[in-house]
Motif scaffolding. Structure first.
Motif, PDB file in Angstrom:
ATOM      1  N   LEU A 132       0.827  -1.204   0.000  1.00 15.26           N
ATOM      2  CA  LEU A 132       0.000   0.000   0.000  1.00 15.26           C
ATOM      3  C   LEU A 132       0.860   1.251   0.000  1.00 15.26           C
ATOM      4  O   LEU A 132       0.599   2.205  -0.745  1.00 15.26           O
ATOM      5  CB  LEU A 132      -0.927   0.001   1.226  1.00 15.26           C
ATOM      6  CG  LEU A 132      -2.240  -0.755   1.041  1.00 15.26           C
ATOM      7  CD1 LEU A 132      -3.027  -0.763   2.331  1.00 15.26           C
ATOM      8  CD2 LEU A 132      -3.069  -0.129  -0.074  1.00 15.26           C
ATOM      9  N   LEU A 159      -1.602   4.817  -6.397  1.00 12.72           N
ATOM     10  CA  LEU A 159      -2.876   4.855  -5.674  1.00 12.72           C
ATOM     11  C   LEU A 159      -3.667   6.095  -6.042  1.00 12.72           C
ATOM     12  O   LEU A 159      -4.896   6.071  -6.116  1.00 12.72           O
ATOM     13  CB  LEU A 159      -2.637   4.849  -4.164  1.00 12.72           C
ATOM     14  CG  LEU A 159      -2.822   3.533  -3.415  1.00 12.72           C
ATOM     15  CD1 LEU A 159      -2.844   3.785  -1.921  1.00 12.72           C
ATOM     16  CD2 LEU A 159      -4.083   2.828  -3.851  1.00 12.72           C
ATOM     17  N   GLN A 216      -6.406   5.940  -8.333  1.00 13.67           N
ATOM     18  CA  GLN A 216      -7.551   5.091  -8.000  1.00 13.67           C
ATOM     19  C   GLN A 216      -8.423   5.694  -6.899  1.00 13.67           C
ATOM     20  O   GLN A 216      -9.637   5.594  -6.930  1.00 13.67           O
ATOM     21  CB  GLN A 216      -7.086   3.697  -7.550  1.00 13.67           C
ATOM     22  CG  GLN A 216      -5.974   3.092  -8.405  1.00 13.67           C
ATOM     23  CD  GLN A 216      -6.357   2.870  -9.855  1.00 13.67           C
ATOM     24  OE1 GLN A 216      -7.539   2.709 -10.160  1.00 13.67           O
ATOM     25  NE2 GLN A 216      -5.389   2.892 -10.757  1.00 13.67           N
ATOM     26  N   THR A 217      -7.768   6.273  -5.919  1.00 12.44           N
ATOM     27  CA  THR A 217      -8.538   6.804  -4.791  1.00 12.44           C
ATOM     28  C   THR A 217      -8.019   8.173  -4.378  1.00 12.44           C
ATOM     29  O   THR A 217      -6.832   8.465  -4.523  1.00 12.44           O
ATOM     30  CB  THR A 217      -8.473   5.864  -3.571  1.00 12.44           C
ATOM     31  OG1 THR A 217      -9.168   6.461  -2.477  1.00 12.44           O
ATOM     32  CG2 THR A 217      -7.033   5.599  -3.140  1.00 12.44           C
ATOM     33  N   THR A 218      -8.927   8.973  -3.888  1.00  9.70           N
ATOM     34  CA  THR A 218      -8.531  10.286  -3.392  1.00  9.70           C
ATOM     35  C   THR A 218      -8.310  10.259  -1.887  1.00  9.70           C
ATOM     36  O   THR A 218      -7.989  11.284  -1.293  1.00  9.70           O
ATOM     37  CB  THR A 218      -9.618  11.316  -3.716  1.00  9.70           C
ATOM     38  OG1 THR A 218     -10.876  10.813  -3.239  1.00  9.70           O
ATOM     39  CG2 THR A 218      -9.724  11.543  -5.215  1.00  9.70           C
ATOM     40  N   SER A 219      -8.496   9.088  -1.288  1.00 10.28           N
ATOM     41  CA  SER A 219      -8.404   8.985   0.172  1.00 10.28           C
ATOM     42  C   SER A 219      -7.454   7.881   0.606  1.00 10.28           C
ATOM     43  O   SER A 219      -7.863   6.944   1.292  1.00 10.28           O
ATOM     44  CB  SER A 219      -9.784   8.724   0.763  1.00 10.28           C
ATOM     45  OG  SER A 219     -10.742   9.602   0.231  1.00 10.28           O
ATOM     46  N   LYS A 277      -7.604   7.147   4.326  1.00 14.50           N
ATOM     47  CA  LYS A 277      -8.713   6.323   4.793  1.00 14.50           C
ATOM     48  C   LYS A 277      -8.431   4.850   4.516  1.00 14.50           C
ATOM     49  O   LYS A 277      -8.700   3.979   5.340  1.00 14.50           O
ATOM     50  CB  LYS A 277      -9.999   6.769   4.068  1.00 14.50           C
ATOM     51  CG  LYS A 277     -11.266   6.572   4.870  1.00 14.50           C
ATOM     52  CD  LYS A 277     -12.488   6.935   4.047  1.00 14.50           C
ATOM     53  CE  LYS A 277     -12.812   8.417   4.112  1.00 14.50           C
ATOM     54  NZ  LYS A 277     -14.119   8.716   3.444  1.00 14.50           N
ATOM     55  N   LEU A 278      -7.860   4.625   3.336  1.00 13.80           N
ATOM     56  CA  LEU A 278      -7.551   3.255   2.949  1.00 13.80           C
ATOM     57  C   LEU A 278      -6.541   2.640   3.919  1.00 13.80           C
ATOM     58  O   LEU A 278      -6.687   1.487   4.343  1.00 13.80           O
ATOM     59  CB  LEU A 278      -6.981   3.231   1.526  1.00 13.80           C
ATOM     60  CG  LEU A 278      -7.090   1.916   0.768  1.00 13.80           C
ATOM     61  CD1 LEU A 278      -8.546   1.555   0.536  1.00 13.80           C
ATOM     62  CD2 LEU A 278      -6.342   1.993  -0.552  1.00 13.80           C
ATOM     63  N   GLN A 337      -8.117   1.852   7.210  1.00 10.77           N
ATOM     64  CA  GLN A 337      -8.881   0.612   7.081  1.00 10.77           C
ATOM     65  C   GLN A 337      -7.948  -0.601   7.120  1.00 10.77           C
ATOM     66  O   GLN A 337      -8.253  -1.616   7.738  1.00 10.77           O
ATOM     67  CB  GLN A 337      -9.649   0.633   5.750  1.00 10.77           C
ATOM     68  CG  GLN A 337     -10.286  -0.690   5.396  1.00 10.77           C
ATOM     69  CD  GLN A 337     -11.795  -0.610   5.427  1.00 10.77           C
ATOM     70  OE1 GLN A 337     -12.381   0.160   6.188  1.00 10.77           O
ATOM     71  NE2 GLN A 337     -12.431  -1.405   4.597  1.00 10.77           N
ATOM     72  N   GLU A 338      -6.812  -0.447   6.457  1.00 15.68           N
ATOM     73  CA  GLU A 338      -5.833  -1.532   6.431  1.00 15.68           C
ATOM     74  C   GLU A 338      -5.374  -1.863   7.853  1.00 15.68           C
ATOM     75  O   GLU A 338      -5.278  -3.036   8.218  1.00 15.68           O
ATOM     76  CB  GLU A 338      -4.639  -1.127   5.570  1.00 15.68           C
ATOM     77  CG  GLU A 338      -3.487  -2.111   5.545  1.00 15.68           C
ATOM     78  CD  GLU A 338      -3.845  -3.423   4.858  1.00 15.68           C
ATOM     79  OE1 GLU A 338      -4.718  -3.395   3.970  1.00 15.68           O
ATOM     80  OE2 GLU A 338      -3.276  -4.468   5.227  1.00 15.68           O
ATOM     81  N   ALA A 349      -8.092  -3.666   9.724  1.00 15.90           N
ATOM     82  CA  ALA A 349      -8.184  -5.056   9.271  1.00 15.90           C
ATOM     83  C   ALA A 349      -7.009  -5.871   9.791  1.00 15.90           C
ATOM     84  O   ALA A 349      -7.169  -7.042  10.164  1.00 15.90           O
ATOM     85  CB  ALA A 349      -8.240  -5.103   7.741  1.00 15.90           C
ATOM     86  N   ASP A 371     -14.721   8.848  -2.875  1.00 10.34           N
ATOM     87  CA  ASP A 371     -13.343   8.537  -2.471  1.00 10.34           C
ATOM     88  C   ASP A 371     -12.525   7.929  -3.604  1.00 10.34           C
ATOM     89  O   ASP A 371     -11.322   7.745  -3.464  1.00 10.34           O
ATOM     90  CB  ASP A 371     -13.349   7.559  -1.284  1.00 10.34           C
ATOM     91  CG  ASP A 371     -13.825   8.221  -0.004  1.00 10.34           C
ATOM     92  OD1 ASP A 371     -13.502   9.405   0.193  1.00 10.34           O
ATOM     93  OD2 ASP A 371     -14.515   7.557   0.790  1.00 10.34           O
ATOM     94  N   ARG A 429      -7.107  -2.650  -1.283  1.00  6.54           N
ATOM     95  CA  ARG A 429      -6.240  -3.189  -0.230  1.00  6.54           C
ATOM     96  C   ARG A 429      -5.636  -4.528  -0.663  1.00  6.54           C
ATOM     97  O   ARG A 429      -4.466  -4.805  -0.418  1.00  6.54           O
ATOM     98  CB  ARG A 429      -7.015  -3.329   1.074  1.00  6.54           C
ATOM     99  CG  ARG A 429      -7.374  -1.986   1.713  1.00  6.54           C
ATOM    100  CD  ARG A 429      -7.536  -2.106   3.216  1.00  6.54           C
ATOM    101  NE  ARG A 429      -8.604  -3.036   3.575  1.00  6.54           N
ATOM    102  CZ  ARG A 429      -8.392  -4.205   4.139  1.00  6.54           C
ATOM    103  NH1 ARG A 429      -7.165  -4.619   4.410  1.00  6.54           N
ATOM    104  NH2 ARG A 429      -9.418  -4.977   4.422  1.00  6.54           N
TER     105      ARG A 429
END
Lengths: 238, 238
Positions: free
Chosen positions: A201, A210, A213-216, A219-220, A223-224, A227, B167, B193
DNA sequence: GCGAAAACTATACGCCGTGAAGTTTGAATA
DNA sequence: TATTCAAACTTCACGGCGTATAGTTTTCGC
């Protein structure tokens, strides 16, 4: 630089010049990427001739190797410090602190991260027993500590996998086994996998993949971490 | 090259020369790493002058960009093919096939992997809407398919995380949402992820960092796949 | 057959790493 | 203090790189 005081004037000047070369190289790298580390540019910045640097580093690659060693050591120091700063009673918090420190160091030193984990020198081989392998083992040991802290909760989920001690590098084991005598090989494998998860990541983020793909990414990563803690059989804090 | 037949002789020769330049560049990269991609070396190999290449590519970076596009497309094709070759009735098998294809492609084309995911061109920015972002979205869509296949089992484990559609990148969503209309944002986050997990282990391996820790990266990746399937609430096959 | 355009070469400039040889400098020694 | 000698540094040179400019050859369409 330690021990500067005890050196003769000559050696002190030499050490200072060496340090300046490395500093300038890091500045150039920060502003222009690894490719901007140029003997001529460094010399220009220092008011010297490019060839003068050969008195301090045998070759450009030697200089880069030294930078990698320094940076990797700094990274290892940073994550170790974060780990130690978190309360030992709270493994989940320690794990989160460790991982967050890893990512923050990478985001604060993106070019350094590239230098360490990318491959700026074609065909570059880390010398046996150098500072970089040592720092790498320190990082892996840190993650193993992380796995060890969680092993009472996570062990039953990840044991087996027919791993043996012979599957791992001796230098790594020399650091890991004395520190965690009761840990099975499967725990080291788990640690390496966790390393891979975080590295993946972070490197996607540092290299800009990244962003497409994502603007956050924050946050990702949060979350990782959640998890990760859960996958280790623990409860994430806050 | 499609449509070669319908072109005039001139265009055909032009297309062939373009293809040869790219082929030679790939050969040079395979034998000497990305740094070996040199206009002069390519020209030497082709019995031309370096400047002749400027008739086909505006700049060296342009050539590299084209190579990245081609390679990324090839990678996306490879993983798509593996996915489609596995039985649709067996999501776990499809996931394993997809991930294994990803790793195999990387190990078979290490320099290509570096070119795609490393950053050979300092400050390189993928042009908007080019082939590389498209291939990246294809790869991410592939992983989303993977997450979608597992969502019936895994959804309850990963829902929430307060992700919203905003996002994520529009280009990605344009591919993902039509294909999987019922999937929530949390599933896309899960997909990213998983991408990170796989990318991390693979890139550590390709860049030689795993070799310093374990002698059995294969075993580690197999374990990773097993854990991935399990973490998606499914049972790993064989 | 001819004119235009495309493909290619020649030359040059400023970068780069690095080797060889020469010069300055400053500390240790006689 | 005068001499010596090694370390620090410069100068010059070579070959490689990307690429800009200008000139030459080839080839296609008319």
């Amino acid at each position: 630089m330690a021990g500067t005081r005890s050196m003769g004037r000559r050696e002190r000047l030499r050490a200072e010049t060496t340090a300046e070369i490395k500093d300038v190289a890091l500045e150039l790298m920060a502003s222009g990427g690894p490719d901007a580390i140029t003997l001529r540019a460094i010399a220009r910045e220092m008011g010297m001739t490019a060839n003068a640097i050969y008195g301090y580093f045998a070759t450009r690659d030697d200089l880069v190797t030294t930078l990698i060693n320094d940076l990797y050591t700094a990274l290892a120091d940073a994550v170790d410090a974060a780990w130690n700063a978190a309360p030992a009673k709270d493994p989940a918090a320690r794990i989160q602190a460790w991982a967050a420190a890893f990512r923050n160091w990478a985001l604060d030193n993106p070019e350094g991260f590239r230098l360490i984990y990318g491959d700026p020198v074609p065909g570059y081989q880390a010398p046996e027993g150098g500072a970089a392998p040592d720092a790498a083992h320190r990082v892996c040991t840190g993650i193993t500590a992380l796995a060890a802290a969680a092993w009472p909760h996570a062990g039953r989920l990840y044991e087996g996998g027919d791993f043996e001690w012979s599957d791992f590098d001796d230098g790594l084991l020399a650091k890991v086994r004395p520190a965690f005598p009761d840990l099975p090989p499967a725990a080291v494998a788990l640690a390496l996998r966790i390393w891979g998860h975080l590295h993946g990541l972070i490197s996607l983020e540092v290299y800009g993949h990244l962003r497409a793909q994502t603007t956050s990414p924050d946050k990702l990563f949060r979350q990782e971490l959640t998890a990760l803690i859960r996958s280790l059989g623990m409860a994430p804090g806050n």
